[in-house]
Design an enzyme around this catalytic site. Structure first.
Site, PDB file in Angstrom:
ATOM      1  N   HIS A 145       6.860  74.752 106.587  1.00  0.00           N
ATOM      2  CA  HIS A 145       7.113  74.841 105.149  1.00  0.00           C
ATOM      3  C   HIS A 145       7.407  76.290 104.796  1.00  0.00           C
ATOM      4  O   HIS A 145       6.543  77.166 104.896  1.00  0.00           O
ATOM      5  CB  HIS A 145       5.894  74.353 104.359  1.00  0.00           C
ATOM      6  CG  HIS A 145       6.041  74.518 102.874  1.00  0.00           C
ATOM      7  ND1 HIS A 145       7.001  73.854 102.144  1.00  0.00           N
ATOM      8  CD2 HIS A 145       5.352  75.276 101.997  1.00  0.00           C
ATOM      9  CE1 HIS A 145       6.898  74.204 100.875  1.00  0.00           C
ATOM     10  NE2 HIS A 145       5.911  75.069 100.760  1.00  0.00           N
ATOM     11  N   ASP A 184      12.666  75.103 101.939  1.00  0.00           N
ATOM     12  CA  ASP A 184      11.578  74.126 101.885  1.00  0.00           C
ATOM     13  C   ASP A 184      11.088  73.713 103.273  1.00  0.00           C
ATOM     14  O   ASP A 184       9.931  73.892 103.601  1.00  0.00           O
ATOM     15  CB  ASP A 184      11.979  72.891 101.080  1.00  0.00           C
ATOM     16  CG  ASP A 184      10.773  72.025 100.778  1.00  0.00           C
ATOM     17  OD1 ASP A 184       9.688  72.587 100.547  1.00  0.00           O
ATOM     18  OD2 ASP A 184      10.906  70.785 100.774  1.00  0.00           O
ATOM     19  N   ARG A 249      -2.297  99.110 103.749  1.00  0.00           N
ATOM     20  CA  ARG A 249      -1.737 100.107 102.841  1.00  0.00           C
ATOM     21  C   ARG A 249      -0.757 101.047 103.541  1.00  0.00           C
ATOM     22  O   ARG A 249       0.184 101.551 102.929  1.00  0.00           O
ATOM     23  CB  ARG A 249      -2.883 100.926 102.226  1.00  0.00           C
ATOM     24  CG  ARG A 249      -3.849 100.085 101.387  1.00  0.00           C
ATOM     25  CD  ARG A 249      -3.193  99.573 100.123  1.00  0.00           C
ATOM     26  NE  ARG A 249      -2.718 100.659  99.277  1.00  0.00           N
ATOM     27  CZ  ARG A 249      -3.475 101.289  98.389  1.00  0.00           C
ATOM     28  NH1 ARG A 249      -4.729 100.929  98.232  1.00  0.00           N
ATOM     29  NH2 ARG A 249      -2.969 102.258  97.647  1.00  0.00           N
TER      30      ARG A 249
END
Length: 345
Positions: A145, A184, A249
């Site tokens: 998906h 999808d 980060r």
């Protein structure tokens, strides 16, 4: 996950196998026979009656040498060898170079229900093409998906929860001139030795679902240059609304997302109101291109900081070698390198 362990001979005659240029010479059935190995087999000594190492689940390929042999030994001798050969329950026999099959071969193939195919290709060219095609058909497959896009030549698989905005981001990328591969449902498969390729299912190909607008035909809206049928998956981009502390980060963590046993680099992008997600995804592709060229901006920055610390504090840098993969810096430790995310069906 769905795995193909066998493929019918008829799959070598469909539109996707047009490069093989195969035609059916037999008038009997048998095209539903199964091939379970991507390797082909040239019979060689088997035509003389030594059939111990003939594997019926491989595609049998007869070239000029085999046909000349059958014609030179006489019909009776050829019939004896071919009969033993055909008793090995062969899936299919293919003649190359547009050669005509000797009568004993066709008669015994019909008797055993073995389909006989022919191609005008040279034997070496045909073997290369059919091996590649069988590897594709017999490779492990899975449905994921997500959305697959081609951005600057880099295959990016967008994953995340339903409704997070994957399709909208992909549509914005198409508007920027990039290409849609699948929306999808992405069908993924392994190509030797260890690359993952994705494509759309036949029903979903070149279509996209946008909430509030419904199904869009990307080819009709933007032209054939806005889509492509398949693409190698090189980076997985996860779009999610996790807490800021859950993200790298500095960009030095080597996170990966496993697909069919192959680890693909993973980039996690946090969603916030006002962020231009499509621009960030495009930068991910540009950064991946730099990495292919040996330029890792995050690592270079980390090394620059470590050098500065060593110069100002007098603490020597830890010695590392390129092979061990350890960070050449006393900065915070790296991540685990493997993250299990996404939905694989």
């Amino acid at each position: 996950m769905r795995r193909d362990v066998a493929v019918e001979v008829s799959r070598l005659l469909d539109e996707d196998s047009a490069a093989l240029q195969l035609e059916v010479l037999s008038t009997w059935g048998g095209l539903d026979r199964l091939l379970t190995r991507p390797r082909i087999q040239k019979p060689g000594l088997a035509l003389s009656g030594f059939v111990k190492h003939v594997y019926g689940d491989r595609l049998q390929v007869l070239g000029l040498t085999e046909i000349d042999y059958l014609l030179s030994v006489g019909e009776e001798a050829a019939r004896v060898g071919v009969e033993k050969y055909c008793k090995r329950k062969l899936a299919a026999i293919t003649l190359t170079r547009g050669l005509e099959p000797p009568p004993p071969l066709m008669e015994l193939a019909e008797q055993h229900g073995i389909p006989v195919l022919r191609t005008p290709l040279m034997t070496s060219s045909f073997i290369t093409r059919v091996t590649r095609r069988l590897e594709e058909l017999l490779s492990p497959r899975a449905n994921i998906h997500g959305v697959l896009v081609d951005v600057l030549g880099v295959g990016l698989l967008l994953i995340g929860r339903s409704g997070v905005g994957k399709s909208e981001a992909a549509l914005d990328l198409v508007l920027r001139g990039h290409r849609l591969v699948a929306d999808d449902v992405v069908e993924v498969t392994i190509r030797p030795p260890d690359t993952i390729w994705g494509s759309a299912t036949q029903l979903h190909q070149h279509h996209m679902e946008i909430r509030g607008m419904g199904i869009l035909n990307i080819t009709h809206l933007f032209g054939v240059a806005a889509v492509r049928d398949n693409k190698k998956i090189e980076v997985v981009v996860e779009l999610s609304d996790l807490h800021e502390d859950d993200y790298d980060r500095l960009g030095t963590e080597n996170n990966a997302w496993p697909v069919l046993g192959v680890d693909i680099p993973l980039v996690r992008i946090p969603l916030r109101a006002g962020r231009n997600i499509s621009s960030l995804i495009e930068v991910v592709a540009r950064n991946q291109i730099l990495k292919y060229r040996g330029i890792d901006s995050a690592r270079e920055f980390q090394e620059k900081i470590a050098t500065h610390i060593a110069m100002t504090t007098g603490v020597p840098l830890p010695s590392t070698s390129p092979e061990d993969g350890a960070p050449a810096t006393p900065l915070p430790p790296q991540g685990s390198g493997r993250v299990q995310l996404g939905d694989v069906e």
